[in-house]
Design a protein around this motif. Structure first.
Motif, PDB file in Angstrom:
ATOM      1  N   ARG A 173      47.812  46.741  66.190  1.00 26.59           N
ATOM      2  CA  ARG A 173      47.652  48.164  66.529  1.00 26.59           C
ATOM      3  C   ARG A 173      47.274  48.336  68.008  1.00 26.59           C
ATOM      4  N   GLY A 196      47.233  59.111  59.019  1.00 23.70           N
ATOM      5  CA  GLY A 196      46.264  58.319  59.778  1.00 23.70           C
ATOM      6  C   GLY A 196      45.607  57.249  58.930  1.00 23.70           C
ATOM      7  N   THR A 197      46.418  56.518  58.179  1.00 23.70           N
ATOM      8  CA  THR A 197      45.884  55.522  57.250  1.00 23.70           C
ATOM      9  C   THR A 197      45.704  54.176  57.942  1.00 23.70           C
ATOM     10  N   PHE A 198      44.920  53.314  57.304  1.00 21.56           N
ATOM     11  CA  PHE A 198      44.727  51.954  57.803  1.00 21.56           C
ATOM     12  C   PHE A 198      46.042  51.190  57.674  1.00 21.56           C
ATOM     13  N   ASP A 244      37.921  57.429  62.711  1.00 24.73           N
ATOM     14  CA  ASP A 244      38.969  58.410  63.054  1.00 24.73           C
ATOM     15  C   ASP A 244      40.366  57.789  63.166  1.00 24.73           C
ATOM     16  N   ILE A 245      40.492  56.664  63.871  1.00 26.63           N
ATOM     17  CA  ILE A 245      41.845  56.114  64.054  1.00 26.63           C
ATOM     18  C   ILE A 245      42.173  55.081  62.979  1.00 26.63           C
ATOM     19  N   TYR A 287      44.059  63.708  58.759  1.00 26.11           N
ATOM     20  CA  TYR A 287      45.450  63.530  59.178  1.00 26.11           C
ATOM     21  C   TYR A 287      46.152  62.643  58.148  1.00 26.11           C
ATOM     22  N   LYS A 305      44.716  52.910  74.170  1.00 25.75           N
ATOM     23  CA  LYS A 305      44.760  54.318  74.545  1.00 25.75           C
ATOM     24  C   LYS A 305      43.594  55.101  73.940  1.00 25.75           C
ATOM     25  N   PHE A 306      43.296  54.762  72.683  1.00 20.80           N
ATOM     26  CA  PHE A 306      42.213  55.445  71.964  1.00 20.80           C
ATOM     27  C   PHE A 306      40.890  55.281  72.721  1.00 20.80           C
ATOM     28  N   ILE A 328      47.755  50.547  70.010  1.00 21.18           N
ATOM     29  CA  ILE A 328      47.404  51.931  70.362  1.00 21.18           C
ATOM     30  C   ILE A 328      45.897  52.073  70.620  1.00 21.18           C
ATOM     31  N   ASN A 362      40.798  57.077  76.109  1.00 19.20           N
ATOM     32  CA  ASN A 362      40.608  58.511  75.914  1.00 19.20           C
ATOM     33  C   ASN A 362      39.153  58.851  75.592  1.00 19.20           C
ATOM     34  N   ARG A 363      38.501  57.954  74.820  1.00 19.65           N
ATOM     35  CA  ARG A 363      37.098  58.215  74.460  1.00 19.65           C
ATOM     36  C   ARG A 363      36.114  57.750  75.535  1.00 19.65           C
ATOM     37  N   SER A 387      39.785  61.716  58.733  1.00 23.07           N
ATOM     38  CA  SER A 387      40.244  62.517  59.876  1.00 23.07           C
ATOM     39  C   SER A 387      40.985  63.763  59.406  1.00 23.07           C
TER      40      SER A 387
END
Lengths: 548, 64
Positions: A310, A205-207, A241-242, A202, A315-316, A312, A319-320, A200
């Motif tokens: 995780r 933005g690691t595992f 990506d996430i 970022y 939300k991911f 989050i 959003n997609r 990504s």
């Protein structure tokens, strides 16, 4: 702040919390201190819990011997017998301890624990229902009367005559310099999650939890301990990506992985290497497919994914615009990392969690007990505590050279002073370091490529004088860049030393493409050369415990 | 990638600051949390542990 303690635990995550609790259980009169870089209620790799205890040997169902067979296959033979056997042997008592603390392990209609097979032989993974696991651990630490020093990064171990006698660091908010002298020290501060650059782009933005920057590897190496398995740079196919995990939760509940040609990929007990191979062969993108699963199964998957580890993810996907009932989940390759839990990397330890340095123990992702996962963190947290308590009973606090303390404090003050108006931000600097790791230190590897990293290494170290450091938060990131560079240096030297390919793609050398059991069923062990100060590599036989 | 804070609900208790796993949250002059450093792992601890449910995190643009 200067203090003395009996047992110093560096890192208050899964392994460190367990170690501190068990040390106080063994002897409540022993003084135990945890130094934690974040805040202990939510720190380490399981801040928001974990959905499974990956390795549990249930009496009457599986055996430690069966686990060892699976582990040997999974590690392609790079596995010492005793530590992994001890982990398997003690895994059931860990389960019972956690149950006693109120952690729930779901059972089926026959009242058996729900287990899932992710190993070649035997069903060792037990489902666990514990979004609050870390809060529970932190509460037990508090009840036990352990001293916890939060928001403190350890920058150097105190060593005297090859014996570790504590550590030094600073508060990452206030900058207060902290010296903690200890009779025994347990390193439990994780692997190196911030290794290569995530796709990504970022940085964080690691595992795995990005607070783990290889701190423990670097501290142990600089203190003179032996380390191993650094050639096994490892990644996983996770949500593109996430980089959040979902493989075990979905695949063990009937989900499939398909490639761009619509073919279902043979997973062989969730072999991540099979999935990554599809990507490398140009058959990607690859997807997890769940649209054939019944509604209640989907809801079960969503409940776990959206509450634990995780959350989050919810939300991911919103959003997609992806609903698991219809849409496909695209998998991507995570960054490469070094880790004892997911991989084969770490400080050399025996079955007593002893490192090669007197007074220093290691547990969890920082220690090399291959593929130990959370089970290993807990078992070796216990083991390290038991052994450290014995050590403390027989050893007095070693003598501390005050010059070591003065030098370290001065070094940190100098960075704050000299780097105030540096021209490169810590973030830009780390980006280039990790991009260069991506360029040269991960597979496919060859000698010329690996040596390109060694060309860059002294330049990076020299250029660190130009990093801008304006507060102690940035100073902690500056220190972490040194940990990342040390981890990469160790990894590149190990990769150069192992002149064969092993563990699938993760140590693939294009100049030595074959696996060579005749010559290379060995550990590549690393240590700091006493005279040269350079990385020394040794080849060490596998300890088979009398078995083959 | 700002924190989204409901200023009517937030009591400036600072739990989010205390528990952030990357130590990037601080309270601004009005006592409301913001991300001082752009290093969020979107672990969700701040949102999860906020006693007033006053806080929502957004994903970084690069990964969302």
């Amino acid at each position: 702040m200067e203090l003395e303690t009996d047992i110093l635990v560096i890192g208050g995550g899964s392994a460190g919390s367990m170690a501190a609790i068990v040390a106080k259980e063994q002897n409540p009169d022993i003084d135990v201190t945890i130094i934690e870089k974040a805040e202990i209620n939510r720190s380490g790799s399981i801040a928001l819990g974990m959905d499974a205890l990956n390795i549990v040997v249930q009496p009457g169902i599986t055996t430690p011997e069966l686990y060892m067979n699976s582990a040997r296959i999974a590690t392609e033979g790079i596995l010492d017998y005793k530590p992994s056997y001890v982990m398997a042997e003690r895994s059931y008592s860990i389960l019972k301890r956690l149950e006693g603390w109120g952690i729930r392990f779901p059972r089926d209609e026959e009242n058996k624990y729900i287990s899932l097979q992710v190993h070649a032989k035997g069903s060792f993974l037990l489902e666990m229902d514990s979004p609050d696991l870390k809060l529970v651990l932190a509460e037990k630490v508090k009840e036990a009367g352990v001293r916890v020093i939060n928001r403190t990064i350890v920058t150097k171990l105190l060593v005297n005559n090859e014996q570790v006698i504590g550590a030094m660091g600073f508060n990452i908010r206030t900058g207060e310099f902290i010296v903690c002298k200890a009779k025994a020290t347990i390193l439990a501060n994780g692997g190196c999650a911030r290794f290569s650059l995530p796709n990504s782009g970022y940085l964080y933005g690691t595992f795995d939890y990005p607070g783990n920057a290889g701190d423990g590897y670097s501290l142990a190496y600089r203190a003179g301990a032996q380390l191993t398995g650094f050639e096994f740079t490892q990644c996983s196919p996770l949500i593109k990506d996430i980089n959040c995990p979902l493989l075990y939760i979905t695949l063990t509940r009937g989900a499939e992985v398909v490639n761009a040609l619509g073919e279902t990929i043979d997973l062989e007990y969730v072999s991540t290497q099979n999935m990554l191979k599809e990507l490398r062969e140009g058959k990607g993108p690859i997807f997890i497919k769940m649209n054939h699963l019944p509604e209640e199964r989907i809801q079960d998957i969503e409940r776990i994914l959206f509450t634990t580890e995780r959350p989050i993810q919810k939300k991911f996907w919103e959003n997609r615009g992806v609903d698991f009932r219809e849409g496909l989940i695209e998998l991507g390759e995570t960054e490469y990392q070094l880790c004892g839990g997911h991989g084969l990397t770490g400080i050399v330890v025996n079955e007593k969690a002893e490192t090669t340095l007197k007074g220093l123990y290691a547990a969890g992702d920082v220690a090399c007990v291959p593929l130990q996962h959370l089970t290993g963190a807990f078992v070796f947290g216990e083991v390290a505590a038991e052994e450290a308590v014995k050590f403390v009973n027989n050893n007095d606090l070693g003598e501390v050279d005050q010059n070591l303390i003065k030098d370290e404090e001065q070094r940190l003050l100098n960075v704050m002073d000299n780097n105030k108006s540096g021209s490169i931000s810590v973030k830009d600097f780390e980006y280039k370091v990790r991009r260069t790791i991506s360029d040269y230190a991960i597979p496919p590897k060859n000698e010329i490529k690996l040596k390109r990293f060694l060309w860059w290494l002294p330049r990076f170290r020299d250029d660190m004088k130009d990093i801008q450091v304006t507060d102690h938060h940035e100073l902690s990131r500056y220190e972490e860049i040194q940990f990342i560079l040390d981890s990469a240096e160790l990894s590149v030297h190990a990769s150069l030393a192992r002149e064969e390919s092993r563990w699938g793609w993760f140590h693939h050398r294009t100049d030595y493409p074959e696996k060579d059991d005749g010559n290379w069923l060995k550990h590549v062990v690393l240590e700091k050369g006493l005279k040269s100060g350079e990385v020394q590599t040794l080849l060490v036989d596998i300890e088979n415990g009398g078995e083959h | 990638m700002p924190l989204i804070v409901d200023e009517d609900l937030c009591t400036s208790c600072g739990v989010c600051v205390d528990r952030c796993t990357m130590d990037i949250i601080r309270l601004n002059d009005d006592g409301f949390p913001y991300k001082k450093y752009d290093e969020c792992w979107y672990c969700g601890v701040c949102e999860e542990d906020c006693p007033e449910n006053a806080l929502i995190i957004d994903l970084p643009f690069q990964v969302k």
